[in-house]
Design a protein around this motif. Structure first.
Motif, PDB file in Angstrom:
ATOM      1  N   THR A  10      -2.549  -6.320 -12.049  1.00 22.59           N
ATOM      2  CA  THR A  10      -2.018  -5.256 -11.523  1.00 22.59           C
ATOM      3  C   THR A  10      -2.464  -4.986  -9.955  1.00 22.59           C
ATOM      4  OG1 THR A  10      -1.879  -4.337 -13.487  1.00 22.59           O
ATOM      5  CG2 THR A  10      -1.714  -2.722 -11.753  1.00 22.59           C
ATOM      6  N   LEU A  11      -3.712  -5.173  -9.751  1.00 23.27           N
ATOM      7  CA  LEU A  11      -4.406  -4.923  -8.118  1.00 23.27           C
ATOM      8  C   LEU A  11      -3.779  -6.074  -7.284  1.00 23.27           C
ATOM      9  CD1 LEU A  11      -8.219  -4.076  -9.080  1.00 23.27           C
ATOM     10  CD2 LEU A  11      -6.286  -2.808  -8.535  1.00 23.27           C
ATOM     11  N   GLU A  12      -3.638  -7.224  -8.008  1.00 21.14           N
ATOM     12  CA  GLU A  12      -2.710  -8.439  -7.090  1.00 21.14           C
ATOM     13  C   GLU A  12      -1.198  -7.967  -6.855  1.00 21.14           C
ATOM     14  OE1 GLU A  12      -1.253 -12.848  -7.500  1.00 21.14           O
ATOM     15  OE2 GLU A  12      -2.455 -12.003  -9.040  1.00 21.14           O
ATOM     16  N   MET A  13      -0.834  -7.308  -7.776  1.00 23.48           N
ATOM     17  CA  MET A  13       0.591  -7.004  -7.844  1.00 23.48           C
ATOM     18  C   MET A  13       1.027  -5.639  -6.746  1.00 23.48           C
ATOM     19  SD  MET A  13       2.972  -5.120 -10.726  1.00 23.48           S
ATOM     20  CE  MET A  13       1.819  -3.602 -10.528  1.00 23.48           C
ATOM     21  N   ILE A  14       0.041  -4.967  -6.525  1.00 25.61           N
ATOM     22  CA  ILE A  14       0.133  -3.631  -5.767  1.00 25.61           C
ATOM     23  C   ILE A  14      -0.529  -3.969  -4.390  1.00 25.61           C
ATOM     24  CG2 ILE A  14       0.132  -2.035  -7.586  1.00 25.61           C
ATOM     25  CD1 ILE A  14      -2.842  -1.157  -6.918  1.00 25.61           C
ATOM     26  N   LYS A  15      -0.956  -5.050  -4.103  1.00 23.90           N
ATOM     27  CA  LYS A  15      -1.688  -5.552  -2.973  1.00 23.90           C
ATOM     28  C   LYS A  15      -2.701  -4.466  -2.479  1.00 23.90           C
ATOM     29  CE  LYS A  15       0.986  -9.272  -2.606  1.00 23.90           C
ATOM     30  NZ  LYS A  15       0.233 -10.686  -2.696  1.00 23.90           N
ATOM     31  N   TRP A  16      -3.761  -4.309  -3.530  1.00 23.58           N
ATOM     32  CA  TRP A  16      -4.514  -3.027  -3.124  1.00 23.58           C
ATOM     33  C   TRP A  16      -5.361  -3.237  -1.723  1.00 23.58           C
ATOM     34  CZ3 TRP A  16      -9.671  -3.798  -2.514  1.00 23.58           C
ATOM     35  CH2 TRP A  16     -10.241  -4.885  -2.873  1.00 23.58           C
ATOM     36  N   GLU A  17      -5.534  -4.430  -1.302  1.00 27.13           N
ATOM     37  CA  GLU A  17      -6.243  -4.779  -0.054  1.00 27.13           C
ATOM     38  C   GLU A  17      -5.572  -4.349   1.105  1.00 27.13           C
ATOM     39  OE1 GLU A  17      -3.938  -8.656  -1.001  1.00 27.13           O
ATOM     40  OE2 GLU A  17      -4.991  -7.078  -2.245  1.00 27.13           O
ATOM     41  N   HIS A  18      -3.984  -4.019   0.886  1.00 26.75           N
ATOM     42  CA  HIS A  18      -3.406  -3.553   1.847  1.00 26.75           C
ATOM     43  C   HIS A  18      -3.514  -2.119   2.038  1.00 26.75           C
ATOM     44  CE1 HIS A  18      -1.016  -7.575   1.489  1.00 26.75           C
ATOM     45  NE2 HIS A  18      -2.035  -7.721   2.323  1.00 26.75           N
ATOM     46  N   LEU A 180      11.310  -4.216   9.922  1.00 27.54           N
ATOM     47  CA  LEU A 180      11.147  -5.783  10.085  1.00 27.54           C
ATOM     48  C   LEU A 180      10.897  -6.443   8.941  1.00 27.54           C
ATOM     49  CD1 LEU A 180       8.268  -5.293  13.037  1.00 27.54           C
ATOM     50  CD2 LEU A 180      10.747  -5.720  13.213  1.00 27.54           C
ATOM     51  N   TYR A 181      10.290  -5.894   8.065  1.00 26.26           N
ATOM     52  CA  TYR A 181       9.822  -6.604   6.637  1.00 26.26           C
ATOM     53  C   TYR A 181      11.187  -6.900   5.889  1.00 26.26           C
ATOM     54  CZ  TYR A 181       7.329  -7.882   2.430  1.00 26.26           C
ATOM     55  OH  TYR A 181       6.763  -8.643   1.374  1.00 26.26           O
ATOM     56  N   ASN A 261       5.485 -11.800   7.742  1.00 30.58           N
ATOM     57  CA  ASN A 261       4.245 -11.346   7.087  1.00 30.58           C
ATOM     58  C   ASN A 261       3.213 -11.092   8.103  1.00 30.58           C
ATOM     59  OD1 ASN A 261       5.325 -11.311   4.528  1.00 30.58           O
ATOM     60  ND2 ASN A 261       4.837 -13.520   4.107  1.00 30.58           N
ATOM     61  N   ALA A 262       2.857 -11.979   8.844  1.00 29.49           N
ATOM     62  CA  ALA A 262       1.707 -11.986  10.002  1.00 29.49           C
ATOM     63  C   ALA A 262       2.017 -10.444  10.867  1.00 29.49           C
ATOM     64  CB  ALA A 262       1.889 -12.808  11.198  1.00 29.49           C
ATOM     65  N   ALA A 263       3.268 -10.330  11.070  1.00 27.81           N
ATOM     66  CA  ALA A 263       3.499  -8.890  11.901  1.00 27.81           C
ATOM     67  C   ALA A 263       3.324  -7.831  11.079  1.00 27.81           C
ATOM     68  CB  ALA A 263       4.982  -9.227  12.450  1.00 27.81           C
ATOM     69  N   PHE A 264       3.820  -7.937   9.729  1.00 27.76           N
ATOM     70  CA  PHE A 264       3.683  -6.814   8.848  1.00 27.76           C
ATOM     71  C   PHE A 264       2.213  -6.336   8.331  1.00 27.76           C
ATOM     72  CE2 PHE A 264       3.885  -5.033   4.473  1.00 27.76           C
ATOM     73  CZ  PHE A 264       4.771  -3.932   4.793  1.00 27.76           C
ATOM     74  N   PHE A 265       1.559  -7.485   7.927  1.00 29.79           N
ATOM     75  CA  PHE A 265       0.255  -7.054   7.446  1.00 29.79           C
ATOM     76  C   PHE A 265      -1.005  -7.096   8.520  1.00 29.79           C
ATOM     77  CE2 PHE A 265       2.699  -8.707   3.603  1.00 29.79           C
ATOM     78  CZ  PHE A 265       2.850  -7.485   2.987  1.00 29.79           C
ATOM     79  N   THR A 266      -1.060  -8.171   8.859  1.00 32.30           N
ATOM     80  CA  THR A 266      -2.085  -8.483   9.860  1.00 32.30           C
ATOM     81  C   THR A 266      -2.123  -7.514  10.987  1.00 32.30           C
ATOM     82  OG1 THR A 266      -2.237 -10.674   9.447  1.00 32.30           O
ATOM     83  CG2 THR A 266      -3.626 -10.113  11.435  1.00 32.30           C
ATOM     84  N   MET A 267      -0.973  -7.383  11.746  1.00 31.43           N
ATOM     85  CA  MET A 267      -0.851  -6.576  12.934  1.00 31.43           C
ATOM     86  C   MET A 267      -0.829  -5.023  12.836  1.00 31.43           C
ATOM     87  SD  MET A 267      -0.980  -8.751  15.319  1.00 31.43           S
ATOM     88  CE  MET A 267      -0.978  -7.209  16.508  1.00 31.43           C
ATOM     89  N   ASN A 268      -0.240  -4.711  11.648  1.00 35.88           N
ATOM     90  CA  ASN A 268      -0.441  -3.069  11.345  1.00 35.88           C
ATOM     91  C   ASN A 268      -1.608  -2.805  10.806  1.00 35.88           C
ATOM     92  OD1 ASN A 268       2.565  -2.016  12.089  1.00 35.88           O
ATOM     93  ND2 ASN A 268       3.129  -3.883  10.638  1.00 35.88           N
ATOM     94  N   GLY A 269      -2.459  -3.702   9.905  1.00 30.78           N
ATOM     95  CA  GLY A 269      -3.733  -3.223   9.572  1.00 30.78           C
ATOM     96  C   GLY A 269      -4.475  -3.065  10.447  1.00 30.78           C
ATOM     97  N   LEU A 270      -4.593  -4.077  11.717  1.00 28.63           N
ATOM     98  CA  LEU A 270      -5.288  -4.048  12.973  1.00 28.63           C
ATOM     99  C   LEU A 270      -4.820  -2.742  13.814  1.00 28.63           C
ATOM    100  CD1 LEU A 270      -7.273  -5.172  14.678  1.00 28.63           C
ATOM    101  CD2 LEU A 270      -5.594  -6.368  15.930  1.00 28.63           C
ATOM    102  N   ILE A 271      -3.576  -2.394  13.987  1.00 21.94           N
ATOM    103  CA  ILE A 271      -3.326  -1.014  14.464  1.00 21.94           C
ATOM    104  C   ILE A 271      -3.895   0.199  14.120  1.00 21.94           C
ATOM    105  CG2 ILE A 271      -1.131   0.454  14.852  1.00 21.94           C
ATOM    106  CD1 ILE A 271       0.410  -2.166  15.331  1.00 21.94           C
ATOM    107  N   SER A 272      -3.769   0.405  12.539  1.00 26.03           N
ATOM    108  CA  SER A 272      -4.398   1.491  11.880  1.00 26.03           C
ATOM    109  C   SER A 272      -5.861   1.499  11.950  1.00 26.03           C
ATOM    110  CB  SER A 272      -3.779   1.660  10.595  1.00 26.03           C
ATOM    111  OG  SER A 272      -4.180   0.491   9.715  1.00 26.03           O
TER     112      SER A 272
END
Length: 287
Positions: A10-18, A180-181, A261-272
């Motif tokens: 479930t944690l993998e499914m919801i991508k909790w790390e995001h 974008l995604y 995916n790089a634009a969505f997860f990596t960059m936006n995590g860095l932005i916030s």
């Protein structure tokens, strides 16, 4: 062991790390409210509430979208359509994480507690919005934008209209990167009974709409800096976010979505994360 495997899936499914996408903006609202770092008690319960809210929202979305995900080649490998989790278990996960959010709000202050069901209603709304409006991306942005305003209320126990500026910035930020995604699902959306900006306007126009939304994000963040009387470090944070957004959009082309995916997860995590550090640094040095 089976229960632990189900929780892990479930944690993998919801991508909790995001959670890193919205948690830092929520904490930005908290440090603005406290004019520095909130107390340990308040900080812990804000983090618990924000992580629980996102977990409940993501699991609920997977439940509501299970049939759509099963039909979409990109998402049919997800846990529910692939049969690695049952709907009953995920339903209980939503109930438990929603209860954790409400309890965390109770531990913060009365207003946070009274408004927690409203927050849940907003974050659950997104899962249905793609069935009746092409602007569901803005509904997702609104769900994300509840984080800073909720954190402000958690610290102050009241509302200041200025925090709505940051909420609006997060709304357009989240909507922009969700557009974008969603470009990845253009072909599927065109054949399915769902709505999206790419389906309505095409990929090229959608990328321009996402750019416009992110321009509005930068302008709103600049307005927020002025409204709160912040200093040069906060201004530098806005400039840094603007540069990261420019780079994010350089990764995605109308005829090449391979780096979404790089634009969505990596960059936006860095932005916030970066914006939180800039704002917190500005407030701490000002003290």
């Amino acid at each position: 062991m089976a229960l632990l495997r189900s929780v892990g899936t479930t944690l993998e499914m919801i991508k909790w790390e995001h959670s890193v996408l919205t948690l830092p903006f929520g904490l930005t609202g908290a440090v603005l409210a406290a004019r520095g770092i909130p107390s340990l008690h308040t900080s812990i319960w804000i983090i618990v509430a924000l992580v629980a809210a996102r977990s409940a929202a993501m699991a609920f979305n997977r439940l509501v979208d299970a049939t759509i995900d099963a039909a979409n080649p990109r998402t049919r490998i997800r846990a529910l359509p692939a049969g690695r989790l049952g709907k009953g278990f995920v339903t209980w996960f939503v109930v438990v994480t929603s209860a954790i959010l409400i309890f965390a709000a109770y531990r913060l202050n009365p207003l946070a507690f009274y408004l927690s069901p409203v927050a849940l209603a907003i974050i659950f709304l997104y899962s249905f919005s793609k069935r009746f409006t092409r602007w569901s991306h803005l509904v997702l942005g609104l769900a994300m934008g509840t984080a800073p305003i909720a954190a402000w209320i958690a610290v102050r126990g009241s509302l200041d209209p200025r925090i709505l500026i940051l909420t609006a910035a997060v709304v357009f930020w989240g909507a922009g990167f969700d557009i974008l995604y969603s470009c990845q699902d253009f072909d599927f959306d065109c054949s399915a009974d769902v709505y999206s900006v790419p389906k309505a306007f095409g990929i090229r126009a959608s990328l321009n709409i996402a750019r416009l939304f992110h321009l509005m994000t930068v302008l709103l963040l600049a307005w927020m800096v002025v409204a709160f009387g912040l200093g040069k470090i906060a201004v530098a944070g806005v400039v840094f976010v603007a540069l990261l957004l420019i780079y994010e959009h350089s990764l995605v082309k109308h005829d090449d979505l391979s780096r979404v995916n790089a634009a969505f997860f990596t960059m936006n995590g860095l932005i916030s994360m970066a914006f939180l550090f800039f704002i917190a640094g500005d407030l701490m040095l000002a003290r």
